[in-house]
Design a protein around this motif. Sequence first.
Motif, PDB file in Angstrom:
ATOM      1  N   MET A 285      25.209  78.526  74.683  1.00  0.00           N
ATOM      2  CA  MET A 285      25.865  77.425  75.375  1.00  0.00           C
ATOM      3  C   MET A 285      26.374  76.415  74.349  1.00  0.00           C
ATOM      4  O   MET A 285      25.639  76.045  73.437  1.00  0.00           O
ATOM      5  N   PRO A 286      27.589  75.942  74.510  1.00  0.00           N
ATOM      6  CA  PRO A 286      28.119  74.962  73.555  1.00  0.00           C
ATOM      7  C   PRO A 286      27.308  73.668  73.576  1.00  0.00           C
ATOM      8  O   PRO A 286      26.744  73.291  74.593  1.00  0.00           O
ATOM      9  N   LYS A 287      27.275  73.010  72.438  1.00  0.00           N
ATOM     10  CA  LYS A 287      26.514  71.767  72.298  1.00  0.00           C
ATOM     11  C   LYS A 287      27.001  70.707  73.279  1.00  0.00           C
ATOM     12  O   LYS A 287      26.205  70.007  73.893  1.00  0.00           O
ATOM     13  N   LEU A 288      28.296  70.582  73.458  1.00  0.00           N
ATOM     14  CA  LEU A 288      28.853  69.592  74.370  1.00  0.00           C
ATOM     15  C   LEU A 288      28.351  69.819  75.792  1.00  0.00           C
ATOM     16  O   LEU A 288      28.019  68.874  76.508  1.00  0.00           O
ATOM     17  N   TRP A 289      28.274  71.072  76.202  1.00  0.00           N
ATOM     18  CA  TRP A 289      27.783  71.395  77.539  1.00  0.00           C
ATOM     19  C   TRP A 289      26.324  70.956  77.698  1.00  0.00           C
ATOM     20  O   TRP A 289      25.951  70.346  78.686  1.00  0.00           O
ATOM     21  N   ASN A 290      25.490  71.261  76.696  1.00  0.00           N
ATOM     22  CA  ASN A 290      24.082  70.856  76.734  1.00  0.00           C
ATOM     23  C   ASN A 290      23.938  69.343  76.792  1.00  0.00           C
ATOM     24  O   ASN A 290      23.116  68.813  77.534  1.00  0.00           O
ATOM     25  N   GLU A 291      24.730  68.634  75.991  1.00  0.00           N
ATOM     26  CA  GLU A 291      24.668  67.170  75.999  1.00  0.00           C
ATOM     27  C   GLU A 291      25.090  66.611  77.345  1.00  0.00           C
ATOM     28  O   GLU A 291      24.510  65.653  77.833  1.00  0.00           O
ATOM     29  N   THR A 292      26.096  67.224  77.958  1.00  0.00           N
ATOM     30  CA  THR A 292      26.571  66.766  79.265  1.00  0.00           C
ATOM     31  C   THR A 292      25.499  66.985  80.329  1.00  0.00           C
ATOM     32  O   THR A 292      25.263  66.119  81.166  1.00  0.00           O
ATOM     33  N   ILE A 293      24.846  68.126  80.295  1.00  0.00           N
ATOM     34  CA  ILE A 293      23.778  68.414  81.258  1.00  0.00           C
ATOM     35  C   ILE A 293      22.623  67.428  81.074  1.00  0.00           C
ATOM     36  O   ILE A 293      22.113  66.869  82.049  1.00  0.00           O
ATOM     37  N   GLU A 294      22.212  67.210  79.830  1.00  0.00           N
ATOM     38  CA  GLU A 294      21.117  66.271  79.576  1.00  0.00           C
ATOM     39  C   GLU A 294      21.491  64.853  79.996  1.00  0.00           C
ATOM     40  O   GLU A 294      20.661  64.123  80.551  1.00  0.00           O
ATOM     41  N   GLU A 295      22.726  64.472  79.754  1.00  0.00           N
ATOM     42  CA  GLU A 295      23.194  63.143  80.166  1.00  0.00           C
ATOM     43  C   GLU A 295      23.152  63.020  81.691  1.00  0.00           C
ATOM     44  O   GLU A 295      22.725  62.002  82.223  1.00  0.00           O
ATOM     45  N   HIS A 296      23.562  64.067  82.379  1.00  0.00           N
ATOM     46  CA  HIS A 296      23.523  64.071  83.839  1.00  0.00           C
ATOM     47  C   HIS A 296      22.080  63.968  84.344  1.00  0.00           C
ATOM     48  O   HIS A 296      21.787  63.182  85.251  1.00  0.00           O
ATOM     49  N   ARG A 297      21.190  64.730  83.745  1.00  0.00           N
ATOM     50  CA  ARG A 297      19.778  64.685  84.160  1.00  0.00           C
ATOM     51  C   ARG A 297      19.183  63.293  83.952  1.00  0.00           C
ATOM     52  O   ARG A 297      18.434  62.800  84.789  1.00  0.00           O
ATOM     53  N   ARG A 298      19.520  62.683  82.812  1.00  0.00           N
ATOM     54  CA  ARG A 298      19.046  61.324  82.542  1.00  0.00           C
ATOM     55  C   ARG A 298      19.587  60.346  83.572  1.00  0.00           C
ATOM     56  O   ARG A 298      18.870  59.481  84.060  1.00  0.00           O
ATOM     57  N   ALA A 299      20.849  60.490  83.908  1.00  0.00           N
ATOM     58  CA  ALA A 299      21.467  59.600  84.897  1.00  0.00           C
ATOM     59  C   ALA A 299      20.822  59.763  86.265  1.00  0.00           C
ATOM     60  O   ALA A 299      20.539  58.768  86.951  1.00  0.00           O
ATOM     61  N   VAL A 300      20.565  61.007  86.665  1.00  0.00           N
ATOM     62  CA  VAL A 300      19.912  61.250  87.955  1.00  0.00           C
ATOM     63  C   VAL A 300      18.500  60.675  87.929  1.00  0.00           C
ATOM     64  O   VAL A 300      18.075  59.980  88.866  1.00  0.00           O
ATOM     65  N   ARG A 301      17.776  60.931  86.862  1.00  0.00           N
ATOM     66  CA  ARG A 301      16.396  60.430  86.747  1.00  0.00           C
ATOM     67  C   ARG A 301      16.376  58.897  86.800  1.00  0.00           C
ATOM     68  O   ARG A 301      15.565  58.306  87.512  1.00  0.00           O
ATOM     69  N   ASP A 302      17.270  58.260  86.057  1.00  0.00           N
ATOM     70  CA  ASP A 302      17.334  56.793  86.076  1.00  0.00           C
ATOM     71  C   ASP A 302      17.656  56.266  87.471  1.00  0.00           C
ATOM     72  O   ASP A 302      17.072  55.278  87.922  1.00  0.00           O
ATOM     73  N   ALA A 303      18.589  56.937  88.153  1.00  0.00           N
ATOM     74  CA  ALA A 303      18.943  56.509  89.510  1.00  0.00           C
ATOM     75  C   ALA A 303      17.750  56.655  90.450  1.00  0.00           C
ATOM     76  O   ALA A 303      17.486  55.761  91.266  1.00  0.00           O
ATOM     77  N   VAL A 304      17.012  57.742  90.320  1.00  0.00           N
ATOM     78  CA  VAL A 304      15.821  57.954  91.149  1.00  0.00           C
ATOM     79  C   VAL A 304      14.805  56.844  90.900  1.00  0.00           C
ATOM     80  O   VAL A 304      14.234  56.276  91.840  1.00  0.00           O
ATOM     81  N   LEU A 305      14.585  56.499  89.633  1.00  0.00           N
ATOM     82  CA  LEU A 305      13.615  55.449  89.297  1.00  0.00           C
ATOM     83  C   LEU A 305      14.035  54.111  89.901  1.00  0.00           C
ATOM     84  O   LEU A 305      13.215  53.401  90.497  1.00  0.00           O
ATOM     85  N   GLU A 306      15.303  53.760  89.755  1.00  0.00           N
ATOM     86  CA  GLU A 306      15.783  52.464  90.253  1.00  0.00           C
ATOM     87  C   GLU A 306      15.743  52.394  91.777  1.00  0.00           C
ATOM     88  O   GLU A 306      15.311  51.389  92.340  1.00  0.00           O
ATOM     89  N   VAL A 307      16.204  53.448  92.437  1.00  0.00           N
ATOM     90  CA  VAL A 307      16.198  53.466  93.907  1.00  0.00           C
ATOM     91  C   VAL A 307      14.766  53.392  94.420  1.00  0.00           C
ATOM     92  O   VAL A 307      14.463  52.631  95.351  1.00  0.00           O
ATOM     93  N   THR A 308      13.868  54.142  93.808  1.00  0.00           N
ATOM     94  CA  THR A 308      12.469  54.135  94.250  1.00  0.00           C
ATOM     95  C   THR A 308      11.847  52.757  94.065  1.00  0.00           C
ATOM     96  O   THR A 308      11.183  52.254  94.981  1.00  0.00           O
ATOM     97  N   ALA A 309      12.061  52.143  92.925  1.00  0.00           N
ATOM     98  CA  ALA A 309      11.506  50.804  92.687  1.00  0.00           C
ATOM     99  C   ALA A 309      12.036  49.817  93.716  1.00  0.00           C
ATOM    100  O   ALA A 309      11.270  48.996  94.249  1.00  0.00           O
TER     101      ALA A 309
END
Length: 191
Positions: free
Chosen positions: A1-25
Amino acid sequence: MPKLWNETIEEHRRAVRDAVLEVTAALVAEHGLRGVTMSRIAEGTGIGRATLYKYFPDVESIMTAWHERQITGHLQELAALRDRPGSAGERLTAVLDAYASIQLRRRGHDPEIGAVLHRGEHVAHAEQHLLRFISELLAEGAEAGEVRDDVSPDELAAYCLYALGAAGGLPSQAAARRLVRVTVDGLRPTS
């Protein structure tokens, strides 16, 4: 998998995780810990429940992750004050003032939520880290003649944190600052 693809996936996961944390709080602040469900969090975040369960098993684990992030931010804030230019006494006072402010912001938090959040290992680890770095700052201050040297830095660090923990029950920032001044006065050399 290209590095850019991996970085994009990780960035998306971080964004989803952050949104979950904020909404839950926000939901817990509004409805209390028992009034929040995984379905409500998924809906508020705009993701499916199945996706939410890929990130967290339950509401409590989400709140624990949120709290860990808060503690990390507090430690970074305090470390930045400790590491800035100035005398050990000036930096110590800045750290203690910020710590008292953090404690003051805890005032009014739901005791049930506090009981859940403060029982994790992350809290004990953070407290030990904070004690160690305040102790090091106190030792530096003692060496410079700005802090008393008749009591060990470890004992003085514990004194500071326990004394300033009381800021959580104070009515204002001005009262917290007065408590910091009293605490710092207790650190001054005796002779």
